[in-house]
Design a protein around this motif. Sequence first.
Motif, PDB file in Angstrom:
ATOM      1  N   GLU A 192       0.843  -1.198   0.000  1.00  0.00           N
ATOM      2  CA  GLU A 192       0.000   0.000   0.000  1.00  0.00           C
ATOM      3  C   GLU A 192       0.876   1.246   0.000  1.00  0.00           C
ATOM      4  N   SER A 194       0.440   5.698   0.075  1.00  0.00           N
ATOM      5  CA  SER A 194      -0.428   6.876   0.150  1.00  0.00           C
ATOM      6  C   SER A 194       0.204   7.986  -0.671  1.00  0.00           C
ATOM      7  N   GLN A 211       3.907   5.826   3.405  1.00  0.00           N
ATOM      8  CA  GLN A 211       3.189   4.594   3.745  1.00  0.00           C
ATOM      9  C   GLN A 211       2.802   4.617   5.210  1.00  0.00           C
ATOM     10  N   ASP A 212       1.562   4.240   5.458  1.00  0.00           N
ATOM     11  CA  ASP A 212       1.007   4.207   6.813  1.00  0.00           C
ATOM     12  C   ASP A 212       1.076   2.781   7.361  1.00  0.00           C
ATOM     13  N   THR A 230       4.280   6.236  10.040  1.00  0.00           N
ATOM     14  CA  THR A 230       4.419   6.408   8.594  1.00  0.00           C
ATOM     15  C   THR A 230       5.895   6.575   8.231  1.00  0.00           C
ATOM     16  N   PHE A 269      -6.273  12.512  -1.401  1.00  0.00           N
ATOM     17  CA  PHE A 269      -5.379  11.490  -0.859  1.00  0.00           C
ATOM     18  C   PHE A 269      -5.733  10.205  -1.590  1.00  0.00           C
ATOM     19  N   GLY A 271      -5.271   6.406  -1.778  1.00  0.00           N
ATOM     20  CA  GLY A 271      -4.808   5.184  -1.125  1.00  0.00           C
ATOM     21  C   GLY A 271      -4.662   4.144  -2.216  1.00  0.00           C
ATOM     22  N   GLY A 289      -3.606  12.991   4.935  1.00  0.00           N
ATOM     23  CA  GLY A 289      -3.635  11.809   5.788  1.00  0.00           C
ATOM     24  C   GLY A 289      -3.065  12.122   7.157  1.00  0.00           C
ATOM     25  N   GLU A 292       0.148  10.654   7.697  1.00  0.00           N
ATOM     26  CA  GLU A 292       0.959  10.920   6.498  1.00  0.00           C
ATOM     27  C   GLU A 292       1.473  12.368   6.485  1.00  0.00           C
TER      28      GLU A 292
END
Length: 423
Positions: A192, A194, A211-212, A230, A269, A271, A289, A292
């Motif tokens: 994933e 962001s 990235q979260d 993050t 944002f 994702g 985010g 983020e």
Amino acid sequence: MKVLIVGSGGREHAIAWKTAQSPKVEKLYCAPGNGGIEEYAECVPIGAMEFEKLAAFAKEKEIDLTVVGMDDPLVGGIVDVFEREGLRVFGPRRNAAILEGSKAFSKDLMKKYGIPTAAYENFDDPKKALAYLEHADFPIVLKADGLALGKGVLICNTLEEAKEGVKTIMEDKQFGSAGNRMVIEEFMTGREVSVLSFVDGKTIKCMTSAQDHKRALDGDQGLNTGGMGTFSPSPFYTKEVDAFCQEHIYQATVDAMAAEGRRFQGVIFFGLMLTEKGPKVLEFNARFGDPEAQVVLPRMKNDIVEVFEACVDGTLDQIDLEFEDNAAVCVVLASGGYPVAYEKGYPIHGLENFKGKEGYYVFHAGTKLVDGQFVTNGGRVLGVTATGEDLKTARANAYEAVKLIDFEKAYCRSDIGKAIDEI
Ligand code: AMP
Ligand code: GLY
């Protein structure tokens, strides 16, 4: 200029810190703000959903620009109220914030305009959802349509779990009216990423990737949270991935919204999930985010107020967004028990270690100042960000910094940024 920021979390602290750097800003307010934000802004006790009171305050204080950090007021139409009163405001109107406010809307938009995303069906009748599941492949993903504090997504491994999920969302209404409709979506795998972007209605400029880590515990175990840490940039967001997203996702989303009569101004944002079949959109948010913003904004070189104004004025094409060629890692310090039950009111020690310490930032998420002492006042308490020349250095710096802070029942994940060891 006089600027008002609406919100009270770590994201708003990062926005306030960055906004306060701007030579254009002579006075900064934040509503309602938090203990940490008070260092940069005068905090005013008006809630983020009190649109009329906020607009009256902005008029009385002759605020030149209001920046809305949170999703709930945006989806609820705060920008429409401010615009009706002739006030300048950064953020999407209600009819554009639906990009985050309704997952069924955003899925239909992506389908209509060919923006890559997981296959799905929308349902407003639980019986039809249950019938659909009888013939579905598993795992499968159920999503409450509306805002649910990031918790309205259920990944179900079996038909039994999925049936239970439909009950949770649509019948028991665990996420309230967010569960009046539901999206059932194909399960995807991949990394994933962001990507936050500034948008002025027609032009889009992306910020650096991040990235979260959404789960509460190490190894991506435990419950979903608002975000436990993050890193930025994401080494998995390569030039090729960026080129694909520029061509098929970013501008396409802005153009689709404009074509639907829902001009989007503010932050989108994205994702993303980097699947074997290429990048696909997991979700859109209509704001920065959290956490983020706590790694992206410390790396941003621009005067953020100039960028906000360009978005409001429709002149974003004249702005070159620039980021430092470094890295940042943010580790969230939470109260033991978060995201379920946790205690508040414990004194926080060690914040003085960060005074004037370059490359380190302590963004407050849930704190309060009581008689000059910061105490814990939420589940996520602080986001400790450190920069470094690369991700490994930034991560080592962030974890060293975390050791300098102490409060009762504090906990953090010990593996924020662990994925970078794989490259
Ligand atoms: P969302 O709020 O839509 O971003 O979903 C929250 C989290 O659920 C995401 O960050 C993913 O980890 C996971 N998720 C959402 N949709 C899917 C999907 N279609 N396949 C796999 N995981 C998903
Ligand atoms: N960090 C995820 C979010 O802000 O929704």
